[in-house]
Design a protein around this motif. Sequence first.
Motif, PDB file in Angstrom:
ATOM      1  N   ASN A  47     -16.945  32.258 103.818  1.00 41.29           N
ATOM      2  CA  ASN A  47     -16.176  33.002 105.193  1.00 41.29           C
ATOM      3  C   ASN A  47     -17.599  33.695 105.514  1.00 41.29           C
ATOM      4  O   ASN A  47     -17.300  34.846 105.187  1.00 41.29           O
ATOM      5  CB  ASN A  47     -15.056  33.533 104.388  1.00 41.29           C
ATOM      6  CG  ASN A  47     -14.334  33.834 105.113  1.00 41.29           C
ATOM      7  OD1 ASN A  47     -14.631  34.675 106.642  1.00 41.29           O
ATOM      8  ND2 ASN A  47     -13.090  33.925 105.526  1.00 41.29           N
ATOM      9  N   GLY A  49     -17.083  35.637 108.181  1.00 43.49           N
ATOM     10  CA  GLY A  49     -15.836  36.849 108.809  1.00 43.49           C
ATOM     11  C   GLY A  49     -15.654  37.720 107.179  1.00 43.49           C
ATOM     12  O   GLY A  49     -16.324  39.090 107.206  1.00 43.49           O
ATOM     13  N   THR A  53     -17.729  41.870 106.400  1.00 39.94           N
ATOM     14  CA  THR A  53     -16.403  42.911 107.519  1.00 39.94           C
ATOM     15  C   THR A  53     -17.014  43.466 105.044  1.00 39.94           C
ATOM     16  O   THR A  53     -16.318  44.802 105.315  1.00 39.94           O
ATOM     17  CB  THR A  53     -15.166  42.707 107.002  1.00 39.94           C
ATOM     18  OG1 THR A  53     -15.159  41.505 106.145  1.00 39.94           O
ATOM     19  CG2 THR A  53     -14.765  41.958 108.408  1.00 39.94           C
ATOM     20  N   ARG A  89      -9.351  29.580  94.585  1.00 36.72           N
ATOM     21  CA  ARG A  89     -10.218  29.884  95.555  1.00 36.72           C
ATOM     22  C   ARG A  89     -11.473  28.906  94.987  1.00 36.72           C
ATOM     23  O   ARG A  89     -11.953  28.324  95.904  1.00 36.72           O
ATOM     24  CB  ARG A  89     -10.374  31.148  95.377  1.00 36.72           C
ATOM     25  CG  ARG A  89     -11.231  31.339  96.924  1.00 36.72           C
ATOM     26  CD  ARG A  89     -10.268  31.093  98.036  1.00 36.72           C
ATOM     27  NE  ARG A  89      -8.659  31.741  97.795  1.00 36.72           N
ATOM     28  CZ  ARG A  89      -8.290  32.571  97.410  1.00 36.72           C
ATOM     29  NH1 ARG A  89      -8.856  33.870  98.325  1.00 36.72           N
ATOM     30  NH2 ARG A  89      -6.475  32.952  97.335  1.00 36.72           N
ATOM     31  N   ARG A 208     -11.165  28.163 105.564  1.00 30.43           N
ATOM     32  CA  ARG A 208     -10.463  29.335 105.060  1.00 30.43           C
ATOM     33  C   ARG A 208      -8.959  27.854 104.798  1.00 30.43           C
ATOM     34  O   ARG A 208      -8.557  27.150 104.660  1.00 30.43           O
ATOM     35  CB  ARG A 208      -9.465  29.237 106.453  1.00 30.43           C
ATOM     36  CG  ARG A 208     -10.654  29.560 107.745  1.00 30.43           C
ATOM     37  CD  ARG A 208     -11.326  31.136 107.320  1.00 30.43           C
ATOM     38  NE  ARG A 208     -12.223  32.094 108.096  1.00 30.43           N
ATOM     39  CZ  ARG A 208     -13.425  32.058 108.288  1.00 30.43           C
ATOM     40  NH1 ARG A 208     -14.163  31.030 107.165  1.00 30.43           N
ATOM     41  NH2 ARG A 208     -14.055  32.356 109.375  1.00 30.43           N
ATOM     42  N   TYR A 210      -4.728  27.853 104.024  1.00 31.53           N
ATOM     43  CA  TYR A 210      -3.484  28.381 104.950  1.00 31.53           C
ATOM     44  C   TYR A 210      -2.175  27.554 104.223  1.00 31.53           C
ATOM     45  O   TYR A 210      -3.017  26.409 102.877  1.00 31.53           O
ATOM     46  CB  TYR A 210      -3.635  27.461 105.896  1.00 31.53           C
ATOM     47  CG  TYR A 210      -4.909  28.248 106.877  1.00 31.53           C
ATOM     48  CD1 TYR A 210      -4.308  29.294 107.782  1.00 31.53           C
ATOM     49  CD2 TYR A 210      -5.606  27.814 107.257  1.00 31.53           C
ATOM     50  CE1 TYR A 210      -5.358  29.631 108.698  1.00 31.53           C
ATOM     51  CE2 TYR A 210      -6.344  28.373 108.291  1.00 31.53           C
ATOM     52  CZ  TYR A 210      -6.280  29.447 108.906  1.00 31.53           C
ATOM     53  OH  TYR A 210      -7.358  29.707 109.559  1.00 31.53           O
ATOM     54  N   VAL A 225      -0.660  28.840 111.017  1.00 36.11           N
ATOM     55  CA  VAL A 225      -1.848  29.630 111.454  1.00 36.11           C
ATOM     56  C   VAL A 225      -1.456  30.719 112.481  1.00 36.11           C
ATOM     57  O   VAL A 225      -0.729  30.119 114.220  1.00 36.11           O
ATOM     58  CB  VAL A 225      -2.816  28.550 111.765  1.00 36.11           C
ATOM     59  CG1 VAL A 225      -4.218  29.420 111.971  1.00 36.11           C
ATOM     60  CG2 VAL A 225      -3.155  27.956 111.218  1.00 36.11           C
ATOM     61  N   ALA A 234     -14.713  43.831 116.764  1.00 36.99           N
ATOM     62  CA  ALA A 234     -14.438  42.646 115.983  1.00 36.99           C
ATOM     63  C   ALA A 234     -14.202  41.499 116.645  1.00 36.99           C
ATOM     64  O   ALA A 234     -13.531  41.360 117.182  1.00 36.99           O
ATOM     65  CB  ALA A 234     -13.427  43.254 114.655  1.00 36.99           C
ATOM     66  N   PRO A 235     -15.012  40.416 116.575  1.00 38.49           N
ATOM     67  CA  PRO A 235     -14.621  39.094 117.573  1.00 38.49           C
ATOM     68  C   PRO A 235     -13.587  38.185 116.963  1.00 38.49           C
ATOM     69  O   PRO A 235     -12.561  38.292 116.002  1.00 38.49           O
ATOM     70  CB  PRO A 235     -15.813  38.661 117.058  1.00 38.49           C
ATOM     71  CG  PRO A 235     -16.584  38.818 115.487  1.00 38.49           C
ATOM     72  CD  PRO A 235     -15.711  39.891 115.667  1.00 38.49           C
ATOM     73  N   ALA A 238     -12.672  32.864 113.818  1.00 37.65           N
ATOM     74  CA  ALA A 238     -13.451  31.988 114.231  1.00 37.65           C
ATOM     75  C   ALA A 238     -12.816  30.676 113.986  1.00 37.65           C
ATOM     76  O   ALA A 238     -12.251  29.966 115.013  1.00 37.65           O
ATOM     77  CB  ALA A 238     -14.403  31.793 112.847  1.00 37.65           C
ATOM     78  N   ILE A 401      -2.848  37.263  98.180  1.00 34.72           N
ATOM     79  CA  ILE A 401      -3.631  38.678  99.111  1.00 34.72           C
ATOM     80  C   ILE A 401      -4.029  36.932 100.282  1.00 34.72           C
ATOM     81  O   ILE A 401      -4.920  36.272  99.977  1.00 34.72           O
ATOM     82  CB  ILE A 401      -4.747  39.140  98.581  1.00 34.72           C
ATOM     83  CG1 ILE A 401      -3.690  40.226  97.121  1.00 34.72           C
ATOM     84  CG2 ILE A 401      -5.215  39.851  99.867  1.00 34.72           C
ATOM     85  CD1 ILE A 401      -4.740  40.915  97.187  1.00 34.72           C
ATOM     86  N   GLY A 403      -6.677  36.996 102.001  1.00 32.64           N
ATOM     87  CA  GLY A 403      -8.347  36.667 102.450  1.00 32.64           C
ATOM     88  C   GLY A 403      -8.965  37.247 100.950  1.00 32.64           C
ATOM     89  O   GLY A 403      -8.470  37.875  99.532  1.00 32.64           O
TER      90      GLY A 403
END
Length: 414
Positions: A47, A49, A53, A89, A208, A210, A225, A234-235, A238, A401, A403
């Motif tokens: 990922n 992102g 981060t 995961r 990702r 979901y 979503v 922070a964009p 995606a 979680i 993430g």
Amino acid sequence: MDVLPTDRCAAGLAATAGSVAANAQPITAAFYRRLFAAHPELRALFNDGNQATGRQARSLAAALVTFTGHLLGEPGPPVDAVLRRIAHRHASLGVAPGQYPVVGTHLLAAMGEVLGAAMTPAAHDAWDEAYWLFATALVAEEARVYQRIGADPGHPWRPWRVTARTVATPEVVSFDLVPVGPDPLPGYLAGQYVTVAVELPGGDRQARQYSLSRAPGTGSLRITVRRVPAVGDAPAGAVSSHLHDRVNVGDVLDVSPPAGDVTLAPGTGPLVLLSAGIGITPMIAMLGHTARLRPERTVVAAHADRCPRHHALRSDLLDAGALLRDFHLHTWYDDPADAGTVTNGEVAAGETRHHGPIDVGALPLPEGARAYLCGPLPFMRDVRAGLLARGLPPEHIRYEIFGPDPWAGTPPTD
Ligand SMILES: Cc1cc2nc3c(=O)[nH]c(=O)nc-3n(C[C@H](O)[C@H](O)[C@H](O)COP(=O)(O)OP(=O)(O)OC[C@H]3O[C@@H](n4cnc5c(N)ncnc54)[C@H](O)[C@@H]3O)c2cc1C
Ligand code: HEM
């Protein structure tokens, strides 16, 4: 994970575990830099992102520190739950046994880079052995997950068609999905997620997770979503933006089979479902499943949101609650007046509405309850601490979680 390191390994780990733990994040950051420089093709698996981060580097660092403490026999959290989470995961993304040597090589090289002279040949051999103890345990757990979800290691993806697209709130959209072709709709457990991979406009592939936002047993799977907005530097998110802006009924997405270890345990005792924001998605599956199969079960649902207008799947919550014989709904809204629709604005039968942040002390907590939590990390940390303070045993509290897990299975309680 019932494995013992050799004496030589234990001695090497004991000599360096402190420096590794103190430098765990620089090590994992150096690891990903080295891994992607040598294997750019692996970028699509990870990922972007979470790389940008540092969330994935922190999660790997936390897991390594926990595993190492376990090998050294130090008191600490049970590692089996941490292994299970990672294995699910990994399997949802198609991580295969053949990729472990590459990861091991670059992880050890990163340790050498950060620790310098402290990484003696003896220390190197000790960490090499430890890495393969972790890797072997993960590969074994992943083999079990692949078998259970009916996917081939390395190739979990199948084409799925979007059969419905429903706007839930101004920021949240649901998609109903069915497999394309002869594959049957897979079974799943309430609380599980699917992984969706998309090709982004620049050509990059990203995946990702979901959560499935409906109880098992209907003719399609549904994901819900939230669009992640740009904030400051922070964009915008995606994949969530891509799904919102470009994916419509009839489109085909790459989806891997339902996976995930935070699932509703069978039983008849009271349930407490606590969510905030988009964390409501697995709760709806758990609530719907309970309403259909165990309507006699006492359920307390608590949800925190900005306002009724942004409370996604509120009507699903009320519909499932109406089927239960003993259902208590507590909602906390920062701005209760911002209702959007009359239905969301009205206080429902059985609902107790509060103002401001969630207060666990205000909840009914039936004897012997099991609690499931999903929401932002500070929400789950505080709610879990509140439940523990009210006497719920830690093994009765599960949380999902959205993430990488920064806590390696043990959230702080203060
Ligand atoms: C088990 C599980 C279940 C989940 N279930 C759901 C669900 O039911 N519904 C749901 O909506 N989500 C769910 N999620 C979250 C989902 O997987 C995605 O993480 C979410 O949609 C955001 O993905 P994205 O690609 O839109 O954002 P990303 O592009 O991954 O961005 C995420 C964050 O990182 C920041 N970021 C990205 N790049 C940079 C950069 N270069 N510099 C600084 N910051 C950056 C972004 O600004 C954003 O805040 C779940 C996650 C997990 C792990
Ligand atoms: C002993 C070896 C390994 C350990 C300890 C480990 C640990 C972890 C951890 C802690 C996470 C985060 C899980 C979470 O979401 O909470 C993770 C995710 C992940 N791992 Fe591993 N892993 C290992 C090997 C591998 C290998 C061999 C690959 C394949 C190249 C891999 C690819 C991934 C990917 C793609 C993710 C998801 C990343 C993201 O969402 O940003 N891992 N791993």
